[in-house]
Design an enzyme around this catalytic site. Sequence first.
Site, PDB file in Angstrom:
ATOM      1  N   THR A 155       0.899  -1.157   0.000  1.00 24.35           N
ATOM      2  CA  THR A 155       0.000   0.000   0.000  1.00 24.35           C
ATOM      3  C   THR A 155       0.934   1.202   0.000  1.00 24.35           C
ATOM      4  O   THR A 155       2.012   1.141   0.598  1.00 24.35           O
ATOM      5  CB  THR A 155      -0.921   0.052   1.244  1.00 24.35           C
ATOM      6  OG1 THR A 155      -0.103   0.173   2.400  1.00 24.35           O
ATOM      7  CG2 THR A 155      -1.804  -1.184   1.370  1.00 24.35           C
ATOM      8  N   HIS A 156       0.559   2.260  -0.680  1.00 22.73           N
ATOM      9  CA  HIS A 156       1.424   3.444  -0.832  1.00 22.73           C
ATOM     10  C   HIS A 156       2.770   3.082  -1.450  1.00 22.73           C
ATOM     11  O   HIS A 156       3.771   3.748  -1.196  1.00 22.73           O
ATOM     12  CB  HIS A 156       1.658   4.145   0.510  1.00 22.73           C
ATOM     13  CG  HIS A 156       0.432   4.341   1.327  1.00 22.73           C
ATOM     14  ND1 HIS A 156      -0.383   5.444   1.204  1.00 22.73           N
ATOM     15  CD2 HIS A 156      -0.168   3.548   2.259  1.00 22.73           C
ATOM     16  CE1 HIS A 156      -1.394   5.338   2.041  1.00 22.73           C
ATOM     17  NE2 HIS A 156      -1.299   4.186   2.688  1.00 22.73           N
ATOM     18  N   SER A 277      18.625  -0.340 -26.081  1.00 22.34           N
ATOM     19  CA  SER A 277      18.934   1.080 -26.250  1.00 22.34           C
ATOM     20  C   SER A 277      19.979   1.218 -27.338  1.00 22.34           C
ATOM     21  O   SER A 277      20.852   0.357 -27.496  1.00 22.34           O
ATOM     22  CB  SER A 277      19.470   1.638 -24.927  1.00 22.34           C
ATOM     23  OG  SER A 277      20.239   2.795 -25.173  1.00 22.34           O
ATOM     24  N   LYS A 283      21.118  -2.161 -21.661  1.00 17.85           N
ATOM     25  CA  LYS A 283      19.681  -1.950 -21.439  1.00 17.85           C
ATOM     26  C   LYS A 283      18.786  -3.019 -22.053  1.00 17.85           C
ATOM     27  O   LYS A 283      18.999  -3.471 -23.167  1.00 17.85           O
ATOM     28  CB  LYS A 283      19.260  -0.607 -22.040  1.00 17.85           C
ATOM     29  CG  LYS A 283      19.796   0.561 -21.259  1.00 17.85           C
ATOM     30  CD  LYS A 283      18.949   0.815 -20.040  1.00 17.85           C
ATOM     31  CE  LYS A 283      18.510   2.245 -20.043  1.00 17.85           C
ATOM     32  NZ  LYS A 283      17.455   2.501 -19.143  1.00 17.85           N
ATOM     33  N   ASN A 285      14.718  -2.849 -22.127  1.00 21.79           N
ATOM     34  CA  ASN A 285      13.631  -1.977 -21.665  1.00 21.79           C
ATOM     35  C   ASN A 285      12.242  -2.606 -21.830  1.00 21.79           C
ATOM     36  O   ASN A 285      12.000  -3.322 -22.799  1.00 21.79           O
ATOM     37  CB  ASN A 285      13.657  -0.658 -22.446  1.00 21.79           C
ATOM     38  CG  ASN A 285      14.936   0.120 -22.203  1.00 21.79           C
ATOM     39  OD1 ASN A 285      15.495   0.069 -21.103  1.00 21.79           O
ATOM     40  ND2 ASN A 285      15.406   0.811 -23.218  1.00 21.79           N
ATOM     41  N   GLU A 290       5.282  -0.176 -21.414  1.00 18.32           N
ATOM     42  CA  GLU A 290       5.205   1.298 -21.400  1.00 18.32           C
ATOM     43  C   GLU A 290       4.230   1.801 -22.470  1.00 18.32           C
ATOM     44  O   GLU A 290       3.477   2.752 -22.247  1.00 18.32           O
ATOM     45  CB  GLU A 290       6.595   1.906 -21.618  1.00 18.32           C
ATOM     46  CG  GLU A 290       7.497   1.743 -20.399  1.00 18.32           C
ATOM     47  CD  GLU A 290       8.948   2.142 -20.668  1.00 18.32           C
ATOM     48  OE1 GLU A 290       9.232   2.768 -21.703  1.00 18.32           O
ATOM     49  OE2 GLU A 290       9.801   1.812 -19.837  1.00 18.32           O
TER      50      GLU A 290
END
Length: 473
Positions: A155-156, A277, A283, A285, A290
Amino acid sequence: MAQLWGGRFEGEINQLAWDFNASITFDKRLLDVDIKGSKAHATMLAHQNIISEEEKDKIIAGLDTILGQVKSGKLAITTSYEDVHSFVEANLIKLIGDAGKKLHTGRSRNDQVALDVRLFTREAVKNTQEGLCHLINVLITMQKENLDTYMPGFTHLQKAQPITLAHHLGAYVEMFKRDALRMSDIYKRMNYCPLGAGALAGTTYPLNRDEVADILGFTAPTLNSMDSVSDRDYVIEYLSALSIMQMHLSRFSEEIIIWNSNEYQFVIIDDAYSTGSSIMPQKKNPDIAELVRGKTGRIYGDLFGLLTTMKGIPLAYNKDMQEDKEGLFDAVDTSLNCLTLFTDMIRTMKFNKDIMKKSAMKGFTNATDAADYLVGKGVPFRDAHGIIGRIVLYCIEKGVSIDELTLSELKEFDLHFEEDIFDAVSLETCVGKRLTKGAPGKAVMTKVIEENEQFLAKYVELENLDKNILNLG
Ligand code: ARG
């Protein structure tokens, strides 16, 4: 320019105005449903003796030829036509002569386009439903494999209590179930046939609207001709439901992005759904996740575009409504791509179960259970909460977790602690004892999974029924 409305005009339309007014560049996508609707209309016209059987046969054969020729590339849909309806009618007349001129009897492009958009949307609703069922099925399979995969629940975005991966995935199963059910609701509400509404006030021809509705698999004809040509509520409902579905996909994507980060390392996304990348060789990704998150904005945009277009339109048809299509097409393509790619991305994703478990053991996810232990020994909950809070502070200073303390250390805080505390705050106990319906305990999770499997089986069966209806005509 081959327009349907030359008679009343003396001058030529300005070229820019023609292009601005035309919808052929995008509504050509409605060719299939336009022809399907026209065939049903012609069949009914013949049954009502408005055209002859022979004319109907010619019309239907002509329409099939046009469809076949477009599909084979023999006939091109060009911008010399205003819209798909004009394209079909002009080519039908070219192909079969005078009989072709009778197809539009008792019909307006207003009810024609209302029908086409409805048929298109109905198919899209069904496809979305199928995609969702597939996703739910994949999630259920993953759940069954991960009933004992421990991880922290947050939570949070702070570690809260231990759960299992099956439980976390189960939250999304419930969301996608609601999304799938929303498709059923929309389908039922929208499945009424607007053809026969004419331009806005019906027609004087003795049309049999029930027959057309029946041929096209609708529940019944719509009940008000002005509403029939002006209603795009079902598109808005569909775009709203897609927006909600996309919001769920986006939240899930966000979690996967977090889980995939170097800091978390809970998951490994398959190479097939990752990108690199151009400058940083190390990388890998999570671009697909996204993009699913990013494209959510686009779908919301499609919804808001249509809501805004519709809000100021007086009854009945106005040309503004031509703007319903591009947003709808975009939302259908975007959301179905997101659904398909997302489903395959999670299906092929690997989980670092050890890292997840270690993460659940750190961060005092068992603090509530430690307090509950004291409650079991007769300490009032509020006091127990305070005692464990002080222990947590002590642990933070020492850099250890509660279960790493010795019994004598614990007894310094409260004498109720006994040897059984260590079992009480183990991950297995913390999760295993959570047996309220909907909780992560294995016994209850297993039952929920069974329930959802039954839901899916029934649901898919229901949709197969609908599919049969759709195939009629
Ligand atoms: N292309 C138009 C549309 O998509 C078809 C309806 C045209 N009707 C009219 N009265 N101009 O809305």
